[in-house]
Design an enzyme around this catalytic site. Structure first.
Site, PDB file in Angstrom:
ATOM      1  N   THR A  34      39.164  46.234  44.264  1.00  0.00           N
ATOM      2  CA  THR A  34      39.922  44.996  44.044  1.00  0.00           C
ATOM      3  C   THR A  34      41.410  45.268  44.230  1.00  0.00           C
ATOM      4  OG1 THR A  34      40.169  43.066  42.587  1.00  0.00           O
ATOM      5  CG2 THR A  34      40.134  45.211  41.509  1.00  0.00           C
ATOM      6  N   ASN A  35      42.279  44.408  43.721  1.00  0.00           N
ATOM      7  CA  ASN A  35      43.739  44.544  43.880  1.00  0.00           C
ATOM      8  C   ASN A  35      44.403  43.942  42.639  1.00  0.00           C
ATOM      9  OD1 ASN A  35      44.345  41.609  44.345  1.00  0.00           O
ATOM     10  ND2 ASN A  35      42.862  41.965  45.973  1.00  0.00           N
ATOM     11  N   PRO A  36      45.722  44.058  42.502  1.00  0.00           N
ATOM     12  CA  PRO A  36      46.349  43.655  41.219  1.00  0.00           C
ATOM     13  C   PRO A  36      46.588  42.156  41.027  1.00  0.00           C
ATOM     14  CG  PRO A  36      47.729  45.229  42.468  1.00  0.00           C
ATOM     15  CD  PRO A  36      46.708  44.708  43.397  1.00  0.00           C
ATOM     16  N   SER A  37      46.048  41.297  41.861  1.00  0.00           N
ATOM     17  CA  SER A  37      46.322  39.864  41.702  1.00  0.00           C
ATOM     18  C   SER A  37      45.779  39.344  40.368  1.00  0.00           C
ATOM     19  CB  SER A  37      45.687  39.077  42.854  1.00  0.00           C
ATOM     20  OG  SER A  37      45.792  37.704  42.584  1.00  0.00           O
ATOM     21  N   ALA A  91      44.458  36.962  46.847  1.00  0.00           N
ATOM     22  CA  ALA A  91      44.515  38.254  47.526  1.00  0.00           C
ATOM     23  C   ALA A  91      43.071  38.632  47.846  1.00  0.00           C
ATOM     24  CB  ALA A  91      45.188  39.278  46.632  1.00  0.00           C
TER      25      ALA A  91
END
Ligand code: PMT
Length: 408
Positions: A210-213, A277
């Site tokens: 995943t990502n930090p969104s 994102a």
């Protein structure tokens, strides 16, 4: 700027222990620029003082129907005619029953009966009182007359019991007030679909990429669209902020889920804004069971491309003409404007918001953002550091300006 600014809000406070939270609501509404006149019932006075409300609103708080104001007018008429919105929080079962039957036996109920302003009720009571057929019948009758409700929520009650009957949280009530005030805004009758959050691409049943969104940017956009009267749909990966009142949330996990949900929603949409994102790559295979570390020195994952949601919407729009306005974001770590311009052309967008995600006060997770607005008419505008709410309001204002309202 909140749509509460310069609005005249009458806040009715009735007799329940939750009325201590009404002071916070009055304060927050005043901070958002509303002129808040508070009316307390005699039962509310057992729990809280008018002075509390005067202190947070800077205005006289009202309790008595028979004392004329400084101009010699009766206060129920003054309040009822001036109000842009009447909100009652907490609304007890007793007051709900009076309103359902048109009683006007105190300043608050007389004000409501005399007013044509929209009415929002935030009930708070014990679960048995809320679930009682009499209360439910009254709520149904009021809803049929166009009265709006926010809550009650489930949770801990003053009696110590757990159940439905808690006053909605103050930010939720504020969101509901903004929703009601925005209903006749310039996006009335328009459907706006927004994506938010970081998608999760599973490696095995317990791990994912995943990502930090956090979803804050997408949620702010949803609030801004809602506040102008849009029918707003938020297709979102896991969020760190709640789906706002008046916005329909569609919860998804993966890029493929988001693709499917967006394609189903955009068919009849007027505006699509892609603030999520979305993972560009996902594991080519998802392991059925947890991948064991024993006996391994490392692990190589094979990744494959995910579907391009925004690109597909842009492509289909060339045939269908919908959505009317298409907005993308570009999260970049180098040359954001150049990269964003290329994406605007490639994905057939009207507007792209270039987001340099290397600064601590912008991009992922921050409450503020610093972006460059770019559109297909060649405008390139670096916007100063602002809250994500302000960035969102500006983007939605541009969407409105983009000629949407002149198209069918
Ligand atoms: O959620 P927050 O914590 O508030 O953070 C906000 C944000 C940084 C996530 C947001 O402001 C932002 O920049 N979102 C876009 C992030 C991104 O994925 O950018 P991109 O340049 O990789 O993608 C370009 C555009 O295509 C984006 O609109 C994206 O939503 C969309 N996209 C990308 C990949 C994909 N498979 N499908 C897509 O639709």
């Amino acid at each position: 700027m909140s749509n509460l600014r310069d609005k005249h809000v009458v806040l009715g406070v009735t007799g329940g222990i939750a009325c201590y939270k009404s002071a916070d609501l009055a304060s927050k509404a005043a901070q958002e620029g509303a002129r808040v006149d508070v009316i307390l019932t005699s039962a509310a006075l057992k729990f809280i003082s008018p002075l509390t409300f005067t202190a947070v609103t800077g205005r006289r708080a009202w309790t008595d129907m028979y004392t004329p104001d400084e101009a010699g007018r009766f206060p129920h008429v003054t309040h009822s005619r001036q109000a842009d919105l009447i909100v009652i929080a907490p609304a007890t079962a007793n007051t709900i029953a009076k309103l359902a039957h048109g009683l006007a036996d105190n300043l608050l109920t007389a004000t409501v009966l005399d007013s044509r302003a929209p009415l929002l009720l935030a009930p708070a009571m014990e679960t048995h009182m809320w679930e009682h057929p009499a209360t439910q019948e009254n709520v149904r009758a009021l809803k049929e007359r166009g009265v709006h409700f926010v809550g009650p929520e489930a949770g801990h009650l003053a009696s110590g019991a757990e159940g439905v009957g808690r006053l909605a949280e103050v930010p939720t009530i504020l969101g509901a007030m903004r929703y009601v005030l925005g209903l006749n805004g310039p996006l009335r009758g328009r459907k706006v679909v927004i994506t938010a959050g970081g998608t999760r691409e599973p490696i095995d049943p317990v791990r994912f990429i995943t990502n930090p969104s956090t979803g804050k940017m997408g949620v702010a956009l949803a609030e801004a669209a809602r506040d102008l009267g849009a029918t707003t749909v938020l297709v979102h990966a896991p969020l760190q902020v709640p789906v706002p009142y008046g916005v329909r949330g569609v919860s998804i996990l993966t890029a493929q889920d988001m693709f499917d949900a967006v394609m189903a929603e955009v068919e009849d949409a007027d505006v699509f804004i892609a603030a999520a994102a979305v993972a560009d790559f996902r594991p080519a295979r998802r392991a059925e069971h947890k991948v064991k570390k024993e006996g391994r020195e490392g692990l190589v994952l094979e990744l494959e491309r995910t579907p391009d949601i925004l690109g597909t919407v842009g492509e289909r729009r060339q045939e269908t003409g919908r959505p009317l306005v298409l907005v993308g974001f570009a999260a970049e770590t180098e040359n954001p404007v150049e990269a964003a311009r290329a994406k605007l052309a490639r994905k057939n967008l009207d507007i792209i918001i270039a987001n340099d995600v290397t600064a601590a006060d912008a991009g992922f997770a921050a409450d503020t953002n610093r972006v460059v607005y770019i559109d297909r008419e060649g405008r390139v505008e670096p916007w100063p550091l602002m809250s994500k709410a302000e960035v969102a309001e500006r983007i939605i204002a541009r969407v409105v300006e983009f000629g949407l309202l002149t198209k069918p």
